[in-house]
Write a protein that holds these residues in place. Structure first.
Motif, PDB file in Angstrom:
ATOM      1  N   VAL A 312      19.729  79.750 -31.463  1.00 46.01           N
ATOM      2  CA  VAL A 312      19.527  78.318 -31.201  1.00 46.01           C
ATOM      3  C   VAL A 312      19.597  78.052 -29.698  1.00 46.01           C
ATOM      4  N   ASP A 313      18.617  77.334 -29.192  1.00 45.60           N
ATOM      5  CA  ASP A 313      18.599  76.972 -27.771  1.00 45.60           C
ATOM      6  C   ASP A 313      18.248  75.495 -27.650  1.00 45.60           C
ATOM      7  N   LEU A 314      19.093  74.745 -26.940  1.00 50.69           N
ATOM      8  CA  LEU A 314      18.820  73.314 -26.756  1.00 50.69           C
ATOM      9  C   LEU A 314      17.573  73.128 -25.900  1.00 50.69           C
ATOM     10  N   ASP A 315      16.743  72.172 -26.274  1.00 50.26           N
ATOM     11  CA  ASP A 315      15.508  71.907 -25.534  1.00 50.26           C
ATOM     12  C   ASP A 315      15.794  71.046 -24.308  1.00 50.26           C
ATOM     13  N   LEU A 316      15.252  71.488 -23.171  1.00 52.38           N
ATOM     14  CA  LEU A 316      15.319  70.720 -21.916  1.00 52.38           C
ATOM     15  C   LEU A 316      16.758  70.350 -21.555  1.00 52.38           C
ATOM     16  N   LEU A 382      20.794  66.781 -35.341  1.00 48.02           N
ATOM     17  CA  LEU A 382      20.450  66.419 -33.971  1.00 48.02           C
ATOM     18  C   LEU A 382      19.646  65.125 -33.893  1.00 48.02           C
ATOM     19  N   ARG A 383      19.240  64.612 -35.039  1.00 53.92           N
ATOM     20  CA  ARG A 383      18.538  63.320 -35.023  1.00 53.92           C
ATOM     21  C   ARG A 383      19.472  62.209 -34.543  1.00 53.92           C
ATOM     22  N   GLU A 384      20.769  62.374 -34.814  1.00 59.40           N
ATOM     23  CA  GLU A 384      21.750  61.388 -34.360  1.00 59.40           C
ATOM     24  C   GLU A 384      22.135  61.700 -32.923  1.00 59.40           C
ATOM     25  N   GLU A 392      24.351  57.603 -24.031  1.00 60.79           N
ATOM     26  CA  GLU A 392      23.749  58.039 -25.286  1.00 60.79           C
ATOM     27  C   GLU A 392      22.764  59.155 -24.966  1.00 60.79           C
ATOM     28  N   VAL A 393      23.039  60.341 -25.485  1.00 63.61           N
ATOM     29  CA  VAL A 393      22.235  61.522 -25.164  1.00 63.61           C
ATOM     30  C   VAL A 393      21.578  62.025 -26.445  1.00 63.61           C
ATOM     31  N   THR A 394      20.271  62.223 -26.365  1.00 67.19           N
ATOM     32  CA  THR A 394      19.516  62.738 -27.500  1.00 67.19           C
ATOM     33  C   THR A 394      18.877  64.065 -27.110  1.00 67.19           C
ATOM     34  N   VAL A 395      19.065  65.077 -27.938  1.00 66.66           N
ATOM     35  CA  VAL A 395      18.471  66.383 -27.670  1.00 66.66           C
ATOM     36  C   VAL A 395      17.906  66.958 -28.963  1.00 66.66           C
ATOM     37  N   ASP A 431      11.797  71.588 -30.924  1.00 68.18           N
ATOM     38  CA  ASP A 431      12.331  70.891 -32.098  1.00 68.18           C
ATOM     39  C   ASP A 431      11.791  71.497 -33.392  1.00 68.18           C
ATOM     40  N   THR A 432      11.769  72.830 -33.439  1.00 68.50           N
ATOM     41  CA  THR A 432      11.310  73.502 -34.644  1.00 68.50           C
ATOM     42  C   THR A 432      11.910  74.893 -34.682  1.00 68.50           C
ATOM     43  N   TYR A 433      11.503  75.691 -35.655  1.00 68.72           N
ATOM     44  CA  TYR A 433      12.004  77.055 -35.767  1.00 68.72           C
ATOM     45  C   TYR A 433      10.844  77.982 -36.115  1.00 68.72           C
TER      46      TYR A 433
END
Length: 717
Positions: A312-316, A382-384, A392-395, A431-433
């Motif tokens: 798993v790698d967080l985007d950006l 991660l939608r929340e 407020e941080v969205t990733v 945001d996929t696998y």
């Protein structure tokens, strides 16, 4: 006890061993002397007796056993503690050392913590032994009557952080204890004086008598044991006890020094935590995760089961650190780790491998869709958004999945394949696998081979330049050339630019290759200046990394001076994207080069995110309309409108306009009608190797019907 710095004599015939022991002891503040043989050691001790001796056993001439026997037989040196240091690990060698009079043993290679412990405690016991020997009268008076000297003795004992117990062998009772012992056990001094050692330990009085007699019979042999003592409240305490016997008139006084092991155990636990768990998230770190994966693979092999590794790698994530700060970024990683744990079930493992990279071990219980279920659950949690310090941080996250034993059986290979699949997920839009496939592995290996080959290409000078003419529309004459990089790969022929130029840019090799291209182009300009062709402007493509990592300005100036050419014959082509990287530095470099006369043009204009108004900040001479707009300029009204707008706005800013990718007469007619300045493309000429180009330049003729069929030749990148 003496306040002077203890002196330790190191006896070893190997200079490396002596230096190592000195280095290990230096941080503890000890003064060290060295001897290279037993004879040298005896001479040194005779001149100045040390407080402790580290004695190697195996030495040429007089060995360590002989040295110890001589020292213990001499009353002047018999009380000097000896630690035998040896690579021998057999019982007979240790018995021989004990028989010779050594107090302790250390095995090579020496453990630093064990060395410090042995040396410190032997020095402490020697100091107390010396004190007892020199003040035997005080000990006798202490048993019978409390004197002022006894109080001073107590003060000396109370000053240490370890518990000290003095026990009479005749009475098997405490004759003195220090304040630390009272505090450690919860007793008053008098309560302990009224008790026996057996009452606070776990062994009988008879067993203690046997132990004491063994110590006495061993001629002051120091004994180190880990044991349990009982506090007054009934609780138990793990301690390390050093015991030694000292003669006192008609009695033997057993000196016991006890250290609480609680702090050491807690320290060991902290070290284990630091070594195996991530400090930020508390999850297993890379080391522990790898160990967990190895164990999971063994269990899966034994049970003929399956497991999955999910990378798993967080985007950006870098954008979070850059815009909101590392403190928020760290908290985001911590909260993300907590959410990952919620996505697993008992028996699975999650770890942080470093940065924003996490990995999971998923035990598959005849559930082929379980990895997909977990991946989708991670996407869902991660939608929340995350609430961090009022922000407020969205990733989102990209994930790669590999399966044991279908994809691989080795733990490192599984992680590598999962990592490869994760990068494919990022390429698919994040945001996929993605599951690992053999094709991915083949592509990774091919990419690796390409990178290796490109490094060799730079060293072996396998690159060449081809040149595509630029034609002035009004005169129909060639007014310039674009230098295009080609790779003559051994065994492969010419490699298409789109296959290797992106790799050059990603690896940073473009900085060296770009510098070479500038030098080569300037060299060619200089050769033509003194030949029949005469002055001819050449444009060279420049990558953004050349501004950041290279010395673009220095490369250009050096090439111009080395080949003695007018600066206006060199043109640098930049993309809109490279202009926007480190804008302030880029503007400064371009302005300096523009001042010297170097021409500047913007390549592929219209595909980036700049505007003509913004470009007024840059010292630009020309714009090149991207081929994407020229290709359908006669059939797509939108492309025609964009091309026309670029031409008109560029002219309003006193900039020349070049259309690239011209392949048809209809395109040429459109560009003539709307006063485009120059064109370049297969309608007139493809990129040509040097010898073919020179023939064209010398004849100054181009087949306006098209030197190449645009439908059969690949358009240059």
């Amino acid at each position: 006890m003496s306040s002077t710095t203890p002196t330790i004599l190191i006896v070893d015939d190997e200079i490396q061993n002596r230096k190592l022991l000195e280095a290990l002891l230096r941080p503890e503040g000890y003064f060290t002397r060295c001897a290279a043989s037993g004879e040298e050691a005896l001479a040194s001790i005779a001149e100045h007796a040390p407080d402790l001796i580290l004695l190697d056993i195996m030495m040429p001439g007089m060995d360590g056993f002989e040295v110890a026997v001589i020292l213990k037989a001499n009353p002047a040196t018999s009380n000097i503690p000896i630690i035998m240091v040896t690579a021998l690990d057999d019982r007979s060698a240790r018995l021989a050392g004990l028989n010779a009079g050594a107090e302790e043993f250390l095995s090579k290679p020496v453990d630093r913590a064990e060395l410090w412990l042995r040396v410190r405690n032997l020095l402490r016991l020697k100091a107390f032994g010396d004190f007892l020997q020199n003040h035997s009268l005080i000990l006798e008076q202490e048993v019978q009557a409390r004197t002022a000297d006894l109080q001073r003795f107590r003060s000396a004992m109370d000053a240490t952080a370890d518990a000290i117990f003095l026990v009479s062998r005749n009475t098997m009772r405490f004759v003195e204890i220090n304040a630390t012992a009272c505090s450690m056990l919860g007793y008053t001094r008098q309560e302990l004086l009224d008790a026996t050692p057996a009452e606070i330990g776990e062994v009988s009085l008879e067993a203690l008598e046997t132990t004491y007699d063994s110590i006495i019979a061993g001629q002051d042999i120091n004994v180190l044991v880990d044991t349990t003592i009982r506090r007054k409240d009934g609780s138990y305490l793990q301690v390390e006890v050093h015991q030694q016997a000292q003669k006192s008139e008609n009695d033997w006084v057993m000196v016991g020094v006890a250290r609480d092991l609680t702090e050491r155990k807690e320290s060991a636990q902290r070290l284990h935590q630091l070594a195996h768990y991530d400090v930020l998230t508390g999850l297993p770190n890379r080391t522990l995760f790898y160990e967990a994966l190895k164990n999971a693979l063994i269990q899966a092999t034994d049970s003929n089961g399956q497991l999955a590794v999910l990378f798993v790698d967080l985007d950006l994530f870098k954008n979070v650190n850059d815009t909101l700060g590392h403190a928020i970024g760290d908290e985001l990683l911590n909260q993300f780790g907590n959410r990952l744990v919620q996505c697993m079930r008992t028996g699975d493992t999650v770890g942080r491998l470093g940065g924003d990279e996490f990995a999971l071990i998923l035990v598959m219980q005849n559930e082929p869709f379980y990895p997909t279920l977990v991946a989708n659950k991670i996407r869902e949690v991660l939608r929340e958004s995350f609430e961090i310090q009022g922000q407020e941080v969205t990733v989102s996250a990209s994930m790669g999945i590999t399966i044991y034993p279908d994809d691989a059986t080795a733990h490192e290979t599984l992680i590598k394949y999962a990592d490869t699949a994760m990068y494919r997920a990022k390429q698919a839009g994040r945001d996929t696998y993605r599951f690992f496939t053999a094709q991915m592995n083949a592509e990774v290996l091919a990419r690796h081979d390409l990178e290796v080959a490109l490094h060799k290409a730079v060293e072996n000078k396998e690159f060449v330049l081809h040149y595509q003419p630029k034609v002035h529309l009004k005169s129909g004459r060639i007014v310039g050339l674009e230098a295009l990089l080609r790779w003559q790969r051994p065994g492969h022929g010419l490699v298409p630019p789109y296959l290797f130029i992106p790799v050059l840019e990603e690896t940073g090799l473009i900085v060296r290759v770009g510098s070479w291209a500038i030098t080569t182009a300037c060299q060619q300009i200089g050769q033509w200046l003194h030949a029949a062709i005469g002055p001819m402007q050449i444009s060279v493509n420049v990558a953004g990394r050349q501004f950041i990592e290279g010395d673009l300005e220095g490369d250009v100036i050096k090439a111009l001076l080395d080949h003695d050419i007018p600066a206006n014959l060199l043109e640098l082509e930049l993309t809109e994207g490279s202009l926007m990287v480190n804008t302030k530095r880029t503007i400064t470099i371009l302005q300096n080069l523009k001042t010297r006369g170097v021409q500047i043009s913007i390549d592929d204009f219209g595909t980036g995110y700049s505007s003509l108004a913004y470009l007024r900040r840059f010292p630009i001479d020309k714009l090149k309309i991207d081929i994407a707009f020229i290709r359908e300029v006669t059939t797509n009204p939108d492309d025609a409108a964009i091309a026309l707008a670029i031409i008109r706005m560029a002219h309003s800013l006193k900039l020349e306009v070049i259309a690239e990718g011209v392949e048809t007469e209809a395109q040429l007619t459109f560009l003539l009608r709307y006063h485009c300045d120059q064109i370049q493309g297969y309608y007139f000429s493809p990129p040509l190797p040097l010898h073919e180009l020179e023939q064209v330049l010398l004849s100054e003729t181009l087949d306006l019907a098209g030197l190449a069929d645009p439908n059969t030749k690949e358009q240059d990148e």
